[in-house]
Motif scaffolding. Structure first.
Motif, PDB file in Angstrom:
ATOM      1  N   PRO A  27       0.808  -1.219   0.000  1.00 44.94           N
ATOM      2  CA  PRO A  27       0.000   0.000   0.000  1.00 44.94           C
ATOM      3  C   PRO A  27       0.850   1.281   0.000  1.00 44.94           C
ATOM      4  N   ALA A  28       2.035   1.227   0.591  1.00 47.72           N
ATOM      5  CA  ALA A  28       2.881   2.419   0.704  1.00 47.72           C
ATOM      6  C   ALA A  28       3.781   2.638  -0.497  1.00 47.72           C
ATOM      7  N   ALA A  29       4.190   1.561  -1.167  1.00 50.25           N
ATOM      8  CA  ALA A  29       5.217   1.694  -2.195  1.00 50.25           C
ATOM      9  C   ALA A  29       5.167   0.555  -3.201  1.00 50.25           C
ATOM     10  N   LEU A  30       5.785   0.842  -4.331  1.00 51.96           N
ATOM     11  CA  LEU A  30       5.999  -0.174  -5.350  1.00 51.96           C
ATOM     12  C   LEU A  30       7.498  -0.219  -5.583  1.00 51.96           C
ATOM     13  N   ALA A  31       8.061  -1.419  -5.650  1.00 51.02           N
ATOM     14  CA  ALA A  31       9.490  -1.568  -5.932  1.00 51.02           C
ATOM     15  C   ALA A  31       9.637  -2.440  -7.169  1.00 51.02           C
ATOM     16  N   PHE A  32      10.543  -2.020  -8.038  1.00 52.17           N
ATOM     17  CA  PHE A  32      10.746  -2.744  -9.290  1.00 52.17           C
ATOM     18  C   PHE A  32      12.195  -2.602  -9.725  1.00 52.17           C
ATOM     19  N   LEU A  33      12.610  -3.493 -10.627  1.00 51.24           N
ATOM     20  CA  LEU A  33      13.983  -3.451 -11.116  1.00 51.24           C
ATOM     21  C   LEU A  33      14.216  -2.207 -11.962  1.00 51.24           C
ATOM     22  N   ASP A  34      15.359  -1.571 -11.746  1.00 47.40           N
ATOM     23  CA  ASP A  34      15.769  -0.439 -12.573  1.00 47.40           C
ATOM     24  C   ASP A  34      16.049  -0.956 -13.974  1.00 47.40           C
ATOM     25  N   ARG A  35      15.622  -0.234 -14.989  1.00 48.23           N
ATOM     26  CA  ARG A  35      15.830  -0.665 -16.383  1.00 48.23           C
ATOM     27  C   ARG A  35      17.289  -0.564 -16.801  1.00 48.23           C
ATOM     28  N   ARG A  36      18.044   0.296 -16.133  1.00 53.83           N
ATOM     29  CA  ARG A  36      19.472   0.449 -16.414  1.00 53.83           C
ATOM     30  C   ARG A  36      20.238   0.273 -15.105  1.00 53.83           C
ATOM     31  N   PRO A  37      20.354  -0.960 -14.639  1.00 50.95           N
ATOM     32  CA  PRO A  37      20.915  -1.194 -13.298  1.00 50.95           C
ATOM     33  C   PRO A  37      22.423  -1.008 -13.226  1.00 50.95           C
ATOM     34  N   LEU A  38      22.884  -0.629 -12.034  1.00 50.60           N
ATOM     35  CA  LEU A  38      24.319  -0.660 -11.767  1.00 50.60           C
ATOM     36  C   LEU A  38      24.790  -2.109 -11.731  1.00 50.60           C
ATOM     37  N   PHE A  39      23.980  -2.965 -11.110  1.00 47.99           N
ATOM     38  CA  PHE A  39      24.214  -4.407 -11.052  1.00 47.99           C
ATOM     39  C   PHE A  39      22.853  -5.085 -11.132  1.00 47.99           C
ATOM     40  N   PRO A  40      22.796  -6.320 -11.573  1.00 47.74           N
ATOM     41  CA  PRO A  40      21.516  -7.036 -11.550  1.00 47.74           C
ATOM     42  C   PRO A  40      20.930  -7.021 -10.138  1.00 47.74           C
ATOM     43  N   GLY A  41      19.650  -6.719 -10.048  1.00 50.20           N
ATOM     44  CA  GLY A  41      18.986  -6.631  -8.755  1.00 50.20           C
ATOM     45  C   GLY A  41      18.811  -5.214  -8.265  1.00 50.20           C
ATOM     46  N   HIS A  42      19.378  -4.237  -8.977  1.00 53.77           N
ATOM     47  CA  HIS A  42      19.220  -2.816  -8.636  1.00 53.77           C
ATOM     48  C   HIS A  42      17.743  -2.481  -8.736  1.00 53.77           C
ATOM     49  N   CYS A  43      17.153  -2.101  -7.606  1.00 56.31           N
ATOM     50  CA  CYS A  43      15.715  -1.808  -7.534  1.00 56.31           C
ATOM     51  C   CYS A  43      15.460  -0.331  -7.280  1.00 56.31           C
ATOM     52  N   LEU A  44      14.282   0.104  -7.673  1.00 57.98           N
ATOM     53  CA  LEU A  44      13.781   1.429  -7.343  1.00 57.98           C
ATOM     54  C   LEU A  44      12.546   1.242  -6.475  1.00 57.98           C
ATOM     55  N   VAL A  45      12.473   1.982  -5.381  1.00 58.30           N
ATOM     56  CA  VAL A  45      11.313   1.933  -4.493  1.00 58.30           C
ATOM     57  C   VAL A  45      10.640   3.298  -4.574  1.00 58.30           C
ATOM     58  N   VAL A  46       9.374   3.322  -5.012  1.00 62.17           N
ATOM     59  CA  VAL A  46       8.659   4.578  -5.230  1.00 62.17           C
ATOM     60  C   VAL A  46       7.367   4.606  -4.413  1.00 62.17           C
ATOM     61  N   PRO A  47       6.999   5.777  -3.882  1.00 61.72           N
ATOM     62  CA  PRO A  47       5.689   5.864  -3.234  1.00 61.72           C
ATOM     63  C   PRO A  47       4.598   5.797  -4.294  1.00 61.72           C
ATOM     64  N   ARG A  48       3.437   5.307  -3.915  1.00 60.91           N
ATOM     65  CA  ARG A  48       2.337   5.143  -4.871  1.00 60.91           C
ATOM     66  C   ARG A  48       1.810   6.469  -5.400  1.00 60.91           C
ATOM     67  N   ASP A  49       1.745   7.492  -4.542  1.00 61.20           N
ATOM     68  CA  ASP A  49       1.307   8.810  -4.998  1.00 61.20           C
ATOM     69  C   ASP A  49       2.477   9.528  -5.657  1.00 61.20           C
ATOM     70  N   HIS A  50       2.172  10.444  -6.553  1.00 50.81           N
ATOM     71  CA  HIS A  50       3.227  11.229  -7.190  1.00 50.81           C
ATOM     72  C   HIS A  50       3.769  12.247  -6.196  1.00 50.81           C
ATOM     73  N   VAL A  51       4.949  11.985  -5.710  1.00 51.15           N
ATOM     74  CA  VAL A  51       5.645  12.844  -4.756  1.00 51.15           C
ATOM     75  C   VAL A  51       6.996  13.156  -5.392  1.00 51.15           C
ATOM     76  N   PRO A  52       7.260  14.409  -5.749  1.00 50.60           N
ATOM     77  CA  PRO A  52       8.507  14.714  -6.450  1.00 50.60           C
ATOM     78  C   PRO A  52       9.790  14.429  -5.668  1.00 50.60           C
ATOM     79  N   THR A  53       9.833  14.818  -4.396  1.00 52.30           N
ATOM     80  CA  THR A  53      11.067  14.656  -3.625  1.00 52.30           C
ATOM     81  C   THR A  53      10.753  14.178  -2.211  1.00 52.30           C
ATOM     82  N   LEU A  54      11.781  13.797  -1.497  1.00 53.08           N
ATOM     83  CA  LEU A  54      11.629  13.343  -0.119  1.00 53.08           C
ATOM     84  C   LEU A  54      10.969  14.411   0.751  1.00 53.08           C
ATOM     85  N   THR A  55      11.322  15.657   0.529  1.00 52.52           N
ATOM     86  CA  THR A  55      10.757  16.722   1.361  1.00 52.52           C
ATOM     87  C   THR A  55       9.270  16.948   1.079  1.00 52.52           C
TER      88      THR A  55
END
Length: 144
Positions: A27-55
């Motif tokens: 419910p809080a986030a979606l995590a998925f593999l980065d399309r251009r990973p530094l290494f296999p398994g490099h994931c991105l974790v994003v909040p479900r709502d559009h939030v531009p930055t941490l602040t």
């Protein structure tokens, strides 16, 4: 904060309009593999709502969001038998997609990734360091 941004690729992934290799759907986030990973398994974790930055992330969502980041970091390390992980997030500068996202990258000794990706520096002196610390402290409000 807005629920979605039609021009945001991460919002499109969340909505299922763009393909992604999803590793966590909460419910809080979606995590998925980065399309251009530094290494296999490099994931991105994003909040479900559009939030531009941490602040921009509302305080009541910090805990659930970072719990998702923590879970992904543990899963990346365990699932890939990595010695550790690199967890990083940019605000505006070097943020290729203007939707909050934390990178979780599996790490192993001698994997070729060297520390930070930018040159390190020093403060002019202790007075300069104290001045910079004071400027940051002045922006931290005790009621938050």
């Amino acid at each position: 904060m807005q629920p979605t941004d039609p021009s945001c690729v991460f919002c499109a992934v969340i909505a299922g309009r763009e393909p992604a290799h999803v590793v966590l759907d909460s419910p809080a986030a979606l995590a998925f593999l980065d399309r251009r990973p530094l290494f296999p398994g490099h994931c991105l974790v994003v909040p479900r709502d559009h939030v531009p930055t941490l602040t921009d992330l509302p305080p009541d969502r910090l805990g659930p969001y970072f719990r998702a980041v923590q879970r992904v970091a543990g899963a990346v390390e365990a699932g890939l038998e990595a010695a550790g992980s690199f967890v990083a997030q940019n605000n505006r500068v070097s943020q290729s997609v203007p939707h909050l996202h934390v990178h979780v990258v599996p790490r192993n000794r001698k994997d070729g990734l060297r520390g930070f990706f930018w040159p390190r520096t020093r403060y002019r002196d202790e007075e300069h360091a104290a001045e910079v610390a004071a400027r940051i402290r002045a922006e931290l409000h005790p009621d938050e």
